[in-house]
Scaffold this active site. Structure first.
Site, PDB file in Angstrom:
ATOM      1  N   GLU A   1     -12.123 -24.556  33.293  1.00 21.91           N
ATOM      2  CA  GLU A   1     -12.606 -25.418  33.047  1.00 21.91           C
ATOM      3  C   GLU A   1     -13.128 -25.750  34.886  1.00 21.91           C
ATOM      4  O   GLU A   1     -12.684 -26.474  35.204  1.00 21.91           O
ATOM      5  CB  GLU A   1     -12.467 -26.418  32.548  1.00 21.91           C
TER       6      GLU A   1
ATOM      7  N   CYS B   1     -15.013 -34.551  37.143  1.00 23.19           N
ATOM      8  CA  CYS B   1     -15.720 -33.575  37.746  1.00 23.19           C
ATOM      9  C   CYS B   1     -17.350 -33.103  37.312  1.00 23.19           C
ATOM     10  O   CYS B   1     -18.685 -32.786  36.830  1.00 23.19           O
ATOM     11  CB  CYS B   1     -15.723 -31.958  36.991  1.00 23.19           C
TER      12      CYS B   1
END
Length: 476
Positions: free
Chosen positions: A249, A283
Site C-alpha cells: 500500500e 496517501c
C-alpha cells in the site's frame, strides 16, 4: 499523558530492553517519551517465536480468535482517550482527527471479529468428464503462516490494525515493525494483545531502525510481507522479499473532478476535508483538483475563502484543523516544492508559508504539470487547481499520473459516474465525494506505483490464507 518509557513486545511479552528511541512531541519538538528499540538478533528471535507458535495459532478455533479480537475492541474503547492523546503527541495529529482514528481502530477490530467466523471453503464439482465420475472436491482456507508487517507514521493505529486484526482472524502469527517516528500506538495494541489468550510467541511488535530491519523482508520463515509506506521503499522491499507474496500500500497523487453539475457548496466542504484533514498527510489526500471551466472561478473563490479560514496550531486544541507535519524536514521539503512551482509559473492563492514543522494550508493554480507539487505525492497541506472543458479531458488528466490509488468525482450524471468507474486507472472511484473517503471493510489499494493487493479486512484475510483442496473418490 504518555508513560516515561515503553517496551517492545518480543514473543508476546513486554521487554524493557533499552530506552534508545526518542519519540518527540511533533508540535513542540520536545522528547515526549522513550521506547525500546530492537536489534537484528531480537528480530531473529521474534521470527523464530512466530514460526514456533504457528501450529498453536492454526489450531485456535474461529470463536477463540473472535474472542481475542472482541477483547481488543473492549479495551480500545476503554482506552480511547489515552490512544487519542498518544496520537496527538507522537504524530502531531489534530485531536479531532486522532479521535476519529481511534474510532476506526475499533471498527477495524470489530469487522475482523465478525469475519473471523466467516472464513469458509466450498464444494467443487469435479465431474467434468467420464474419467472424473465419482470424484468430489472440497476446499478450505488455512493460514498462510507467519507474516511480516511494516506500518507507516501517518495512521499509527489504524494502518497497523489493518494488518494485525486480519492476521488474528485468519490464524497467522506475525511480527510488526511500526514507524520509528510514531511507535506508541502500535505498542499499546501490543499491550492489549498481551492480555489475550493468543499462543505465546504469536506476535512481536518491534520498533527498529530501517537499516536493521532487513529480516522483516528477507527471512524465508516469513510467508507474507505487507508494507504500507513510500513507493521507493516499497518496491525496493518487494525486490528483496524472495518467494513470499507481497502486499504493498504505497503513495498516491489523488485527483478530484468537480463537474459543472456539482453542488458547489457540498463539493467545497467535502474537498476542504479531503485535502487538509490531518494536515494532508494521507496517501489519498486531495492534491489535484480538476474543476469544469464553467464553474472554475466560482469554485476557486469559495474554496480559497474556506481554506484561509482553517485554524492551524496546537493539535491538542479542539479548534485546530491544521497541525504540524511529521517533521520540520518534511515541511521544508513540501515548502520547497511550492516555491519551485511558483518559480515555474504557478500562483499561490493562499498559504505558502512555513514555520518549522507548521506549513500553512496552501492552494495553487497554474502549476506546470511536471512540477513535483503536481506530479509527485505532496503528503502535506497542498492542493493544486486546474480547469477543464470536457469530461473526457478531465478523466485523461486523472490518469496522467504514475499513481493510481483512488479518485473522486463530483457529478450527478449516472452515465458519467459509470464512465469514470470504467476508465479511471485507479483502485477505487468515489462518486459524489473525495478520494480521501474510506471505511474499513471496503477493498482498498492501488495500481501502478500505488501498490499491489488490497486491504480491507475480508480482502486482507484472503491474502493471509491459502486454499487447500481435498479430493474425495467414491468407487463406482
Amino acid at each position: 499523558m504518555l508513560k516515561e518509557s515503553y517496551p517492545y513486545y518480543l514473543a508476546s511479552e513486554a521487554c524493557y530492553a533499552n530506552t534508545n528511541l526518542d519519540v518527540t512531541n511533533k508540535y513542540t519538538g520536545e522528547v515526549a517519551t522513550q521506547v525500546a528499540i530492537a536489534d537484528a538478533d531480537t528480530i531473529d528471535k521474534a521470527i523464530a517465536a512466530a514460526e514456533a507458535a504457528q501450529p498453536a495459532m492454526t489450531a485456535m478455533a474461529p470463536y477463540e480468535r473472535q474472542a481475542v479480537l472482541e477483547h481488543c475492541v473492549k479495551r480500545f474503547q476503554e482506552r480511547a482517550d489515552e490512544l487519542a492523546q498518544a496520537l496527538c503527541i507522537e504524530a502531531g495529529k489534530p485531536i479531532k482527527d486522532a479521535k476519529g482514528e481511534v474510532s476506526r481502530l475499533i471498527d477495524t477490530f470489530k469487522i475482523a471479529a465478525e469475519e473471523s467466523v466467516r472464513i469458509n471453503g466450498e464444494v467443487v464439482n469435479l465431474e467434468i468428464s467420464a474419467k472424473a465420475k465419482g470424484y468430489q472436491g472440497m476446499t478450505k482456507k488455512v493460514p498462510i503462516g507467519p507474516c511480516s508487517f511494516i506500518s507507516p507514521f501517518n495512521f499509527p493505529l489504524n494502518l497497523a490494525a489493518h494488518k494485525v486484526a486480519p492476521a488474528i482472524a485468519a490464524g497467522c502469527t506475525f511480527v510488526l515493525k511500526p514507524a520509528s517516528r510514531t511507535p506508541i500506538g502500535a505498542l499499546i495494541i501490543g499491550e492489549v494483545l498481551a492480555e489475550t489468550a493468543l499462543p505465546k510467541g504469536a506476535f512481536s511488535i518491534l520498533p527498529c531502525s530501517r537499516d536493521g530491519a532487513d529480516l522483516f523482508t528477507t527471512d524465508e520463515r516469513l510467508k507474507l510481507l505487507s508494507f504500507t509506506g513510500s513507493p521507493d521503499v516499497g518496491w525496493a522491499l518487494k525486490a528483496k522479499a524472495g518467494k513470499k507474496p507481497v502486499v504493498l500500500e504505497l503513495g498516491g497523487n489523488a485527483a478530484c473532478i468537480v463537474d459543472e453539475d456539482a453542488d458547489l457548496d457540498d463539493a467545497v466542504e467535502r474537498i476542504i476535508i479531503g485535502a487538509y484533514y490531518q494536515s494532508g498527510q494521507s496517501c489519498i489526500s486531495v492534491q489535484r483538483l480538476l474543476v469544469h471551466s464553467a464553474i472554475y472561478d466560482d469554485f476557486k473563490a469559495r474554496f480559497v475563502e474556506k481554506v484561509k479560514a482553517l485554524v492551524s496550531g496546537d493539535p491538542s486544541s479542539e479548534d485546530t484543523f491544521i497541525g504540524p507535519m511529521i517533521s520540520e524536514g518534511e515541511a521544508e521539503r513540501l515548502h520547497d516544492w511550492i516555491i519551485d512551482a511558483e518559480k515555474a509559473g504557478g500562483k499561490i492563492l493562499c498559504g505558502g508559508t512555513r514555520d518549522g514543522a507548521m506549513l500553512d494550508a496552501t492552494v495553487m493554480e497554474g502549476v506546470p504539470k511536471d512540477c513535483d507539487a503536481s506530479a509527485e505525492e505532496a503528503f502535506g497541506p497542498l492542493s493544486v487547481l486546474y480547469s477543464f472543458d470536457s469530461y473526457e479531458e478531465a478523466l485523461d488528466e486523472v490518469n496522467n499520473s504514475r499513481y493510481g490509488l483512488q479518485a473522486g468525482v463530483f457529478t450527478r450524471d449516472i452515465y458519467k459516474a459509470h464512465k469514470a468507474w470504467n476508465e479511471l486507472d485507479v483502485g477505487g472511484v468515489v462518486i459524489g465525494d473525495v478520494p480521501s473517503w474510506r471505511v474499513d471493510n471496503m477493498p482498498y489499494g492501488g495500481v501502478k506505483d500505488s501498490g499491489l493487493g488490497r486491504e480491507g479486512i475480508r480482502y486482507a484475510i484472503e491474502d493471509m490464507s491459502e486454499t487447500r483442496l481435498m479430493v474425495l473418490r467414491t468407487p463406482q
